[in-house]
Design an enzyme around this catalytic site. Structure first.
Site, PDB file in Angstrom:
ATOM      1  CG  HIS A 179      35.573  -4.550  79.835  1.00 10.68           C
ATOM      2  ND1 HIS A 179      34.527  -4.992  80.074  1.00 10.68           N
ATOM      3  CD2 HIS A 179      35.571  -4.236  78.580  1.00 10.68           C
ATOM      4  CE1 HIS A 179      33.550  -4.947  78.977  1.00 10.68           C
ATOM      5  NE2 HIS A 179      34.057  -4.429  78.122  1.00 10.68           N
TER       6      HIS A 179
ATOM      7  CG  HIS B 170      29.016  -6.449  81.297  1.00 11.05           C
ATOM      8  ND1 HIS B 170      28.216  -5.836  80.592  1.00 11.05           N
ATOM      9  CD2 HIS B 170      30.279  -5.685  81.370  1.00 11.05           C
ATOM     10  CE1 HIS B 170      28.765  -4.935  80.063  1.00 11.05           C
ATOM     11  NE2 HIS B 170      30.228  -4.787  80.248  1.00 11.05           N
TER      12      HIS B 170
ATOM     13  NE  ARG C 259      20.604  24.341  83.281  1.00 15.99           N
ATOM     14  CZ  ARG C 259      20.453  25.598  83.991  1.00 15.99           C
ATOM     15  NH1 ARG C 259      20.977  26.850  83.437  1.00 15.99           N
ATOM     16  NH2 ARG C 259      19.804  25.698  85.107  1.00 15.99           N
TER      17      ARG C 259
ATOM     18  CE  LYS D 231      31.105   2.331  70.343  1.00 14.37           C
ATOM     19  NZ  LYS D 231      31.544   2.526  71.850  1.00 14.37           N
TER      20      LYS D 231
ATOM     21  CG  HIS E  46      30.261  -6.668  76.098  1.00 20.10           C
ATOM     22  ND1 HIS E  46      30.955  -6.899  74.981  1.00 20.10           N
ATOM     23  CD2 HIS E  46      30.992  -5.415  76.624  1.00 20.10           C
ATOM     24  CE1 HIS E  46      32.083  -6.119  74.693  1.00 20.10           C
ATOM     25  NE2 HIS E  46      32.012  -5.211  75.630  1.00 20.10           N
TER      26      HIS E  46
ATOM     27  CD  GLU F 227      35.448  -4.228  74.018  1.00 22.30           C
ATOM     28  OE1 GLU F 227      34.568  -4.514  73.328  1.00 22.30           O
ATOM     29  OE2 GLU F 227      35.452  -4.657  75.099  1.00 22.30           O
TER      30      GLU F 227
ATOM     31  NE  ARG G 241      25.992   2.859  71.215  1.00 26.54           N
ATOM     32  CZ  ARG G 241      26.152   4.350  71.519  1.00 26.54           C
ATOM     33  NH1 ARG G 241      25.499   5.117  70.913  1.00 26.54           N
ATOM     34  NH2 ARG G 241      27.304   4.473  71.993  1.00 26.54           N
TER      35      ARG G 241
ATOM     36  CD  GLU H 170      22.949   0.029  73.879  1.00 25.96           C
ATOM     37  OE1 GLU H 170      23.466   0.763  74.666  1.00 25.96           O
ATOM     38  OE2 GLU H 170      23.430  -1.223  74.143  1.00 25.96           O
TER      39      GLU H 170
ATOM     40  CG  ASN I 220      25.749  -4.704  74.585  1.00 28.69           C
ATOM     41  OD1 ASN I 220      26.607  -4.116  74.801  1.00 28.69           O
ATOM     42  ND2 ASN I 220      24.337  -4.653  74.371  1.00 28.69           N
TER      43      ASN I 220
ATOM     44  CE  LYS J   2      25.686   3.310  75.066  1.00 33.04           C
ATOM     45  NZ  LYS J   2      25.715   1.778  75.472  1.00 33.04           N
TER      46      LYS J   2
HETATM   47  N1  LIG Z   1      31.492   5.006  76.615  1.00 32.67           N
HETATM   48  C1  LIG Z   1      31.778   4.094  75.834  1.00 32.67           C
HETATM   49  O1  LIG Z   1      31.349   3.703  74.814  1.00 32.67           O
HETATM   50  C2  LIG Z   1      32.617   2.932  76.462  1.00 32.67           C
HETATM   51  C3  LIG Z   1      33.003   1.884  75.711  1.00 32.67           C
HETATM   52  C4  LIG Z   1      33.696   1.098  76.316  1.00 32.67           C
HETATM   53  C5  LIG Z   1      34.443   1.318  77.573  1.00 32.67           C
HETATM   54  N2  LIG Z   1      34.130   2.254  78.158  1.00 32.67           N
HETATM   55  C6  LIG Z   1      34.516   2.332  79.520  1.00 32.67           C
HETATM   56  O2  LIG Z   1      36.059   2.691  79.302  1.00 32.67           O
HETATM   57  C7  LIG Z   1      36.684   2.301  80.627  1.00 32.67           C
HETATM   58  C8  LIG Z   1      38.042   1.563  80.283  1.00 32.67           C
HETATM   59  O3  LIG Z   1      38.800   2.200  79.406  1.00 32.67           O
HETATM   60  P1  LIG Z   1      40.279   1.838  79.662  1.00 32.67           P
HETATM   61  O4  LIG Z   1      40.473   0.225  79.275  1.00 32.67           O
HETATM   62  O5  LIG Z   1      40.996   2.624  78.296  1.00 32.67           O
HETATM   63  O6  LIG Z   1      40.545   1.987  80.819  1.00 32.67           O
HETATM   64  P2  LIG Z   1      41.513   3.318  81.676  1.00 32.67           P
HETATM   65  O7  LIG Z   1      41.099   4.537  81.394  1.00 32.67           O
HETATM   66  O8  LIG Z   1      41.194   2.818  83.243  1.00 32.67           O
HETATM   67  O9  LIG Z   1      43.007   2.925  81.141  1.00 32.67           O
HETATM   68  C9  LIG Z   1      43.601   1.782  81.727  1.00 32.67           C
HETATM   69  C10 LIG Z   1      44.828   1.897  82.293  1.00 32.67           C
HETATM   70  O10 LIG Z   1      45.718   2.350  81.393  1.00 32.67           O
HETATM   71  C11 LIG Z   1      46.456   3.749  81.896  1.00 32.67           C
HETATM   72  N3  LIG Z   1      46.691   4.441  80.554  1.00 32.67           N
HETATM   73  C12 LIG Z   1      46.026   5.048  79.871  1.00 32.67           C
HETATM   74  N4  LIG Z   1      46.709   5.384  78.538  1.00 32.67           N
HETATM   75  C13 LIG Z   1      47.991   5.063  78.983  1.00 32.67           C
HETATM   76  C14 LIG Z   1      48.996   5.224  77.986  1.00 32.67           C
HETATM   77  N5  LIG Z   1      49.209   5.733  77.015  1.00 32.67           N
HETATM   78  N6  LIG Z   1      50.257   4.649  78.668  1.00 32.67           N
HETATM   79  C15 LIG Z   1      50.457   4.010  79.694  1.00 32.67           C
HETATM   80  N7  LIG Z   1      49.005   3.884  80.607  1.00 32.67           N
HETATM   81  C16 LIG Z   1      47.859   4.220  80.072  1.00 32.67           C
HETATM   82  C17 LIG Z   1      45.426   4.421  82.511  1.00 32.67           C
HETATM   83  O11 LIG Z   1      45.998   5.403  83.579  1.00 32.67           O
HETATM   84  C18 LIG Z   1      44.543   3.170  83.326  1.00 32.67           C
HETATM   85  O12 LIG Z   1      45.641   2.891  84.629  1.00 32.67           O
HETATM   86  C19 LIG Z   1      35.573   1.612  81.441  1.00 32.67           C
HETATM   87  O13 LIG Z   1      35.393   2.622  82.385  1.00 32.67           O
HETATM   88  C20 LIG Z   1      34.527   1.259  80.565  1.00 32.67           C
HETATM   89  O14 LIG Z   1      33.349   1.342  81.318  1.00 32.67           O
HETATM   90  C21 LIG Z   1      33.183   3.293  77.622  1.00 32.67           C
END
Ligand SMILES: NC(=O)c1ccc[n+]([C@@H]2O[C@H](COP(=O)([O-])OP(=O)(O)OC[C@H]3O[C@@H](n4cnc5c(N)ncnc54)[C@H](O)[C@@H]3O)[C@@H](O)[C@H]2O)c1
Length: 338
Positions: free
Chosen positions: A249, A239, A108, A214, A235, A172, A228, A224, A232, A130
């Site tokens: 993305h 999306h 929990r 942010k 987006h 972003e 917040r 949100e 978007n 999030k």
């Molecule tokens: N929580 C939130 O507010 C929020 C906001 C935006 C995006 N997201 C989420 O984040 C995700 C996208 O994030 P991302 O683009 O970081 O994706 P990711 O975590 O998949 O990373 C992208 C790729 O880079 C690789 N990688 C990571 N760090 C590395 C490094 N230092 N060197 C080499 N390779 C590396 C990973 O293994 C992966 O293959 C999505 O799932 C999205 O929904 C969440």
């Protein structure tokens, strides 16, 4: 190194900018800490993990599913993780989203911190609390909003990051500048990815500026309901075309920002769509794809942000000044299909 403690919705979040990963041992003890990372980050930075207890997850969005969280929970139990354990997510947004979610539900709730390793996670995904997983193709369908105890930023991780992932992060960053920070937009207009890759100080400043931007937006509206939603920008259409066109993305968001720019010109007299497009291109991002608009509009209608017959669109009055406008879906249809 720059440290700040920021209160977000009743939680204190400790930000450590321009840091080294080794600083982690100052924040949490090895005995009560379990690091969770993915295979790619582990393979590229194995030496950093030294004597820490580490769980390695499969990499990539395809694994951002409940089954991966279940396997993570099984491994936490095998380690004997209890309420005194801190989980540290070291990775991109996929890792930080899943570790945040696992930390929220395991026993929990146990303490969690993040060391984001992609540019996108540093400026966006790790910030704001999030977390969650996808359910099949439905993105982020399950999750919670819960702030981490700390965020540690070490740009040394970015040395192994592929160029397309840098560009993804810049989508972003351009979004943040467009909605809230015209001075940063001007900086972006005269720079490029290479300039930031070569200059560690500049890169750290950029990351801090974006993480704090942010954070400020989230602080005002953690759940949100208002401000917040500005995050978007780009987006809604982004999306809608991301899966359809197999776009990353950031690339889908870049195209979404261009369309939102055109819509802003029409509805709010926004004059800088060309500037926005030039900046997007400067960071290796696309401004156009041949969109099947009928399908995209169908996806927009399915989008979870749809409210009855209206949709909340983030538009720009000017660079640095975004507004949310509720637009009738038939007007959106008419605009995009013409
Ligand atoms: N929580 C939130 O507010 C929020 C906001 C935006 C995006 N997201 C989420 O984040 C995700 C996208 O994030 P991302 O683009 O970081 O994706 P990711 O975590 O998949 O990373 C992208 C790729 O880079 C690789 N990688 C990571 N760090 C590395 C490094 N230092 N060197 C080499 N390779 C590396 C990973 O293994 C992966 O293959 C999505 O799932 C999205 O929904 C969440």
């Amino acid at each position: 190194m720059t440290e700040q403690v920021i209160q977000i919705a009743g939680s204190k979040v400790h930000y450590i900018f321009d840091a080294r990963f080794a600083t982690l041992s100052r924040i949490c003890g090895r005995k009560n800490t379990i690091i969770v990372t993915d295979e790619t980050v582990f393979a590229n930075h194995q030496e950093k993990f030294g004597r820490w207890q580490v769980i390695v997850l499969p990499a990539g969005e395809a694994h951002k599913q409940q089954a991966t969280v279940d396997s993570l929970i099984a491994q936490l139990m095998a380690y004997g993780a209890d309420r005194s354990t801190t989980l540290v997510g070291v990775g991109g947004g996929v890792v930080t989203d899943m570790v945040g979610y696992a930390a929220a539900v395991y026993l929990r709730g146990v303490s969690v911190g993040y060391v984001p390793t992609t540019l996108l996670a540093m400026v966006d995904a790790a910030i704001g609390g999030k977390n969650g997983v996808d359910v099949g193709v439905y993105k982020n369908l399950v999750g919670t909003i819960r702030q981490p105890a700390f965020l540690l930023f070490d740009t040394a991780f970015l040395q192994s990051l592929p160029l397309v992932e840098w560009e993804n992060g810049f989508a972003e960053i351009i979004k943040h500048a467009a909605i809230r920070d015209k001075a940063m937009f001007r900086q972006l207009e005269t720079s490029d990815v290479g300039i930031f890759q070569k200059n560690r100080k500049l890169l750290n400043q950029l990351i801090m500026r974006n993480a704090l931007l942010k954070t400020k937006v989230v602080r005002k509206d953690p759940n949100e309901k208002g401000e917040r939603r500005l995050l978007n920008f780009g987006h809604t259409l982004g999306h809608a075309i991301e899966n359809e066109h197999g776009l990353m993305h950031g690339r889908a968001v870049a195209i979404g920002m261009v369309y939102a720019g055109h819509l802003s010109a029409q509805r709010r007299g926004f004059k800088d769509t060309l500037r926005l497009m030039d900046t997007i291109e400067r960071y290796g991002l696309p401004t156009h794809v041949d969109i099947d608009m009928d399908k995209a509009l169908l996806n927009i209608r399915m989008d979870k942000k749809k409210m009855r017959e209206n949709i909340n669109f983030v538009l720009l009055d000017a660079i640095g000044k975004a507004v949310v406008e509720s637009i009738a879906l038939r007007v959106v249809d008419k605009y995009f299909l013409q």
